[in-house]
Design a protein around this motif. Sequence first.
Motif, mmCIF file in Angstrom:
data_model
loop_
_atom_site.group_PDB
_atom_site.id
_atom_site.type_symbol
_atom_site.label_atom_id
_atom_site.label_comp_id
_atom_site.label_asym_id
_atom_site.label_seq_id
_atom_site.Cartn_x
_atom_site.Cartn_y
_atom_site.Cartn_z
ATOM 1 N N GLN A 323 6.934 -6.406 2.616
ATOM 2 C CA GLN A 323 6.608 -6.460 1.432
ATOM 3 C C GLN A 323 6.293 -4.951 0.485
ATOM 4 O O GLN A 323 6.661 -5.187 -0.971
ATOM 5 C CB GLN A 323 5.142 -6.760 1.556
ATOM 6 N N THR A 326 10.193 -3.983 -0.443
ATOM 7 C CA THR A 326 10.427 -5.379 -2.157
ATOM 8 C C THR A 326 9.727 -4.375 -2.940
ATOM 9 O O THR A 326 10.548 -4.618 -3.820
ATOM 10 C CB THR A 326 10.310 -6.527 -1.368
ATOM 11 N N ALA A 327 8.604 -4.495 -2.623
ATOM 12 C CA ALA A 327 7.954 -3.415 -4.224
ATOM 13 C C ALA A 327 8.852 -2.064 -4.408
ATOM 14 O O ALA A 327 8.843 -2.075 -5.562
ATOM 15 C CB ALA A 327 6.325 -2.776 -3.806
ATOM 16 N N PRO A 356 -0.399 -11.749 1.037
ATOM 17 C CA PRO A 356 0.310 -10.992 0.822
ATOM 18 C C PRO A 356 0.564 -10.597 -1.099
ATOM 19 O O PRO A 356 1.419 -9.841 -1.232
ATOM 20 C CB PRO A 356 1.793 -11.787 1.396
ATOM 21 N N GLN A 357 0.698 -11.964 -1.892
ATOM 22 C CA GLN A 357 0.583 -11.827 -3.242
ATOM 23 C C GLN A 357 -0.033 -11.016 -3.817
ATOM 24 O O GLN A 357 1.146 -9.997 -4.887
ATOM 25 C CB GLN A 357 0.901 -13.377 -3.614
ATOM 26 N N SER A 360 1.532 -7.281 -2.742
ATOM 27 C CA SER A 360 2.379 -7.039 -3.231
ATOM 28 C C SER A 360 2.012 -6.802 -4.956
ATOM 29 O O SER A 360 2.287 -5.273 -5.202
ATOM 30 C CB SER A 360 3.205 -7.698 -3.088
ATOM 31 N N GLN A 361 1.013 -7.570 -5.234
ATOM 32 C CA GLN A 361 0.851 -7.055 -6.741
ATOM 33 C C GLN A 361 -0.358 -5.534 -6.830
ATOM 34 O O GLN A 361 0.285 -4.969 -7.482
ATOM 35 C CB GLN A 361 0.084 -8.162 -7.263
ATOM 36 N N TYR A 364 3.060 -3.493 -6.705
ATOM 37 C CA TYR A 364 3.834 -2.988 -7.722
ATOM 38 C C TYR A 364 3.178 -2.547 -9.021
ATOM 39 O O TYR A 364 3.566 -1.697 -9.357
ATOM 40 C CB TYR A 364 4.073 -4.443 -8.238
#
Length: 468
Positions: A323, A326-327, A356-357, A360-361, A364
Amino acid sequence: MVTKFSSFIQTFTNLGEKDIFKSTQGRLTRMYSGLLMLFLVFFIAIVYIVLHVVILNNQERELQSLVNQEANFIESYLLKDEQNDLQGMDDQELVFAGVNQFFYYVVNSKGEIIMGNESDPRLRSDLLQLINGRFQSEREIRKETLHDEGNSNGRGMKGGFHPREAPKDIRLIITSRAIYDKGQFIGQLYVGKDITFTYQLFRSLLLILIAIGILFLGIAIYMSVVMSKRAMIPISGAFTRQREFVADASHELRTPLSVLLSSIDAVEMTIEPQQRDMVEKILSNMRQEVRRMTHLVSDLLTLARSDSNTIQLSLETFDFRPQAETAIESVRPLAVSKQIKLHLNTLGSLITVGDPQRLSQLLYILLDNAIKYTPQGGEVKLSLSIVGQQLCISVQDTGIGIRPEDYQRIFERFYRSDKSRSRQMGGHGLGLSIAKWIVDTHKGTIKVSSELGKGSTFMIHIPLVYKE
């Protein structure tokens, strides 16, 4: 006992404070209760002090009246019977006994007792010690405490048997007055009054006032809860309508914004070559503004749903490292455009429990914020580790920094420490609010340390064991 009762009040008012309104209601309840309790304490203290002073002053006036009455009687006796001393006066049918009078003594200039009597002959020596040299001025009133050992064996002074008495303290007020006969000093009259019952009355009165205070304390807490609920009704209603409006408006705006973005892409494909440069610039600006609006609407919708508790976390056990990678890749184009170096510091896998979402936010938001406020050629570092039972996230930048007085306020909605610079950079003041909400829903903590002109570091700790 007071600590336990305060803890009960704290628990009672904090019960169910799951959102800002119940938290505010709890604070209002504590404030109202505190004010009412303060008033109650002052009222009890004033009533007790006033009664204490009035009753004691009344006892002192009675004692002063008593010593004057007995002194006048003795002087009248000397003058009437033309006596030069008080010898034989004890044989007269005279009784010096005021209300609660404990003793009276007439002492000559040599300190010898001419006449006198006391309630308990066993205490004469102690009483003489109390009055011997203690009085500095005429008619001075002194408060003394005399310890009575009692009658532990049940035997009286003359060999008779009396009920067994326990040791006790006797509270006395004592005063004196000189006795003269035709201008010649005869002796000093000492009179002592037993006010033990008065102090027992004070203790009983204090207990009664405390009991009344506890009763009214319960009533005060109940009234505070009712008052705080009524105070929150208009505020809660207004905020609910505002929240519903933001949620509905945000939801309704997403569709037209998506249509606008698609339309811009479609128009761009139909541009004639001779107009491409000018039209592409216009469309690029439109696309940038539409995307910014889409991002703002998405953030507003997230916060509106978080306020209404309609967002539920999807808890999973997963490896957080992919994660993070990806960020990093998602924000790299923004970093490259400003020649900012991105670093990811982590070792091995990071098995985490969370959504997870949302996590990840969180990454970001923090990375986007760091890049946005870091000047050209700076650095942004993302460090991840597991320490004990916590996931530790650190985002460090070499940006403009944050003033110490803004450390807490930067997590407020729409707050910008430098509004003009934030608008130039495209910020709208919601990212860090969402980040804090994500951390709070994972029962974690977020802190910031910074130095103006040198950069900032955001530190997040999220427990690996999620507790409801």
